[in-house]
Design an enzyme around this catalytic site. Structure first.
Site, mmCIF file in Angstrom:
data_model
loop_
_atom_site.group_PDB
_atom_site.id
_atom_site.type_symbol
_atom_site.label_atom_id
_atom_site.label_comp_id
_atom_site.label_asym_id
_atom_site.label_seq_id
_atom_site.Cartn_x
_atom_site.Cartn_y
_atom_site.Cartn_z
ATOM 1 N N ASP A 38 2.807 -4.715 8.204
ATOM 2 C CA ASP A 38 1.596 -3.924 8.011
ATOM 3 C C ASP A 38 0.412 -4.889 8.134
ATOM 4 O O ASP A 38 0.153 -5.692 7.231
ATOM 5 C CB ASP A 38 1.648 -3.270 6.626
ATOM 6 N N LYS A 61 -10.809 -0.796 10.287
ATOM 7 C CA LYS A 61 -10.910 -1.959 9.409
ATOM 8 C C LYS A 61 -11.295 -3.215 10.196
ATOM 9 O O LYS A 61 -11.489 -4.274 9.628
ATOM 10 C CB LYS A 61 -9.586 -2.186 8.682
ATOM 11 N N HIS A 118 0.876 -1.180 0.000
ATOM 12 C CA HIS A 118 0.000 0.000 0.000
ATOM 13 C C HIS A 118 0.913 1.231 0.000
ATOM 14 O O HIS A 118 2.027 1.181 0.542
ATOM 15 C CB HIS A 118 -0.833 -0.053 1.282
ATOM 16 N N GLN A 166 -4.682 -5.379 6.785
ATOM 17 C CA GLN A 166 -5.628 -6.305 6.150
ATOM 18 C C GLN A 166 -5.604 -7.702 6.750
ATOM 19 O O GLN A 166 -6.372 -8.558 6.320
ATOM 20 C CB GLN A 166 -5.355 -6.394 4.636
ATOM 21 N N CYS A 221 -4.684 2.470 -3.750
ATOM 22 C CA CYS A 221 -3.451 2.988 -3.116
ATOM 23 C C CYS A 221 -2.278 2.036 -3.329
ATOM 24 O O CYS A 221 -1.481 1.800 -2.398
ATOM 25 C CB CYS A 221 -3.639 3.237 -1.626
HETATM 26 N N1 PLP Z 1 -1.899 -0.832 4.577
HETATM 27 C C1 PLP Z 1 -2.804 -1.576 3.936
HETATM 28 C C2 PLP Z 1 -2.440 -2.939 3.448
HETATM 29 C C3 PLP Z 1 -4.098 -1.068 3.735
HETATM 30 O O1 PLP Z 1 -5.011 -1.806 3.094
HETATM 31 C C4 PLP Z 1 -4.405 0.219 4.218
HETATM 32 C C5 PLP Z 1 -5.736 0.813 3.981
HETATM 33 O O2 PLP Z 1 -6.436 0.481 3.066
HETATM 34 C C6 PLP Z 1 -3.421 0.939 4.895
HETATM 35 C C7 PLP Z 1 -2.179 0.385 5.057
HETATM 36 C C8 PLP Z 1 -3.689 2.303 5.448
HETATM 37 O O3 PLP Z 1 -4.617 2.228 6.461
HETATM 38 P P1 PLP Z 1 -5.235 3.561 7.121
HETATM 39 O O4 PLP Z 1 -5.743 4.378 5.979
HETATM 40 O O5 PLP Z 1 -6.310 3.056 8.012
HETATM 41 O O6 PLP Z 1 -4.122 4.227 7.848
#
Ligand code: PLP
Length: 410
Positions: free
Chosen positions: A199, A225, A122, A202, A369
């Protein structure tokens, strides 16, 4: 798991959209809906407890502090961290990764040092490091993926050298649904004496996570999430490592003593929590974790695995269907990115998403993203259906019927 029973906990799922009832909400990878217990606990706190935490001697402040620190303990248990000092509240995964990128590179990286990320990250796990590239001249090395969306572990091993300082990879891809073998990734990094940030945006909502078992050095996730409120997230870090990092932001809460000559910093985890925390959101997050824990993360995982398998099977029956990511369901989490070919080209993802919306089916469209990943796949974007504990086979059937309707329109 009694899916129909849990659906009753989520009032929004009974909404009618464009005359279609009930809403089929399949955009859970972007954010999940919230159960009553989360919303009610937050409302209750605003009505009956609200006061700023930590420094107050009065009743309400102490009550709010107890709730806030109790929530930290709930997160600790949920992740099986050793100590609540290792649980830092942030605004979400993005802030957690930025915190590590900035503080870790300040403490341990100099020009020419390297961070290993992957091709399926991401943007938050790419750009955070690129900011440090600009500040400090560090370099990003990238683990490539196979055409099936799996990390190339053979190539990963080759990326290590004397400049490698940290590995930062996603547990589950928000586009491909790939469940990465993070335990193996961590083991290999540790053999090279390199720490790992996972990270978990997900993965946390879909499977049990045990940070001690994974032996990750840092782990990030977002409350929204996993059925919790927006604007709250977590950074887990091993205590000895967090201790060695400089603070992220300056302000109240993160200090011990301040003078114009010299300031000393507070102990963990407060050193990283400058300013008034969102103590109502931490209550909401704890309620959300209580909610999924009461159902059982293993049951949620089994339910969503079954749903994903069913969806892949049904969607693959659609003519022209192209599903991205691993074919093996054991490696594919509850996220399905797809495009549908019609007369030699793909139906544009925006057209597909917009028309599905008119049928009362919410999916996400776009690059999610993950522009470098889109480039690797040779596409601009996909449609993405992502499942949560309240989704059903009937909703998958509605999605399949919807896609078929859209196909007929083209
Ligand atoms: N990392 C991953 C794999 C994601 O799917 C997301 C959000 O879609 C993020 C990071 C960023 O999360 P947040 O926008 O809640 O900070």
């Amino acid at each position: 798991m009694q899916t129909m029973q849990v659906r009753g906990d989520f009032p929004i799922l009974t909404k009618t959209i464009y005359g279609k009832y009930p809403l089929v909400y399949l955009d859970n990878a972007a954010t999940t809906q919230k159960p009553r217990s989360v919303v009610e606990a937050m409302t209750e706190e605003y009505y009956n407890v609200n006061a700023n935490v930590h420094r107050g001697v009065h009743f309400l402040s102490q009550q709010a502090t107890e709730l806030h620190e109790g929530s930290r303990e709930t997160v600790r248990k949920f992740l099986n961290a050793r100590s609540s000092s290792e649980i830092v509240f942030t605004r979400g995964t993005t802030e957690s990764i930025n915190l590590v990128a900035q503080c870790f590179s300040d403490a341990f990286m100099k020009e020419g040092d390297e961070v290993i990320v992957s091709e399926m990250e991401h943007h938050s796990n790419i750009v955070s490091w690129q900011l440090q590239q600009q500040r400090k001249g560090i370099k990003l090395r990238v683990i490539p993926i196979t055409d099936d969306g799996l990390l190339r572990l053979d190539e990963y091993e080759k990326l290590f050298n004397e400049h490698t300082r940290i590995v930062s990879v996603t547990h589950v891809s928000n586009v491909l649904g790939t469940i990465n073998p993070v335990k193996e990734i961590i083991r290999i990094a540790h053999e090279h004496g390199v720490p790992v940030l996972i990270d978990g945006a997900q993965s946390t909502p879909h499977m049990p996570v045990d940070v001690q078992e994974l032996d990750c050095d840092f782990f990030a996730f977002s409350g929204h999430k996993i059925y919790g409120p927006t604007g709250i997230g977590v950074l887990y870090g091993k205590e000895d490592l967090l201790d060695k990092l400089p603070p992220y932001m300056g302000g109240g809460e993160m200090i011990k003593n301040v003078s114009f000559e010299r300031t000393t910093f507070n102990e963990l985890p407060f050193k990283f929590e400058a300013g008034t925390p969102d103590y109502v959101a931490t209550t909401g997050l704890a309620k959300a974790l209580d909610y999924v824990s009461a159902i059982g993360m293993d049951k949620i995982e089994a339910h969503e695995r079954d749903l994903t398998q069913y969806a892949m099977q049904r969607m693959n029956e659609i003519e022209g269907m192209h599903i991205f990511g691993p074919k093996d369901i054991q490696q594919h989490d509850a996220v399905i990115s797809f495009l549908v070919a019609q007369e030699g080209s793909f139906i544009h993802h925006l057209d597909m998403g917009t028309l599905l919306d008119r049928l009362g089916i919410a999916v996400r469209t776009g690059h999610h993203c993950a522009e470098p990943l889109m480039r690797r796949l040779g596409i601009e974007g996909t449609c993405r259906a992502s499942f949560a504990l309240y989704n059903t086979r009937e909703e998958v059937d509605a999605l399949v019927a919807g896609i078929n309707r859209v196909r007929q329109m083209f």
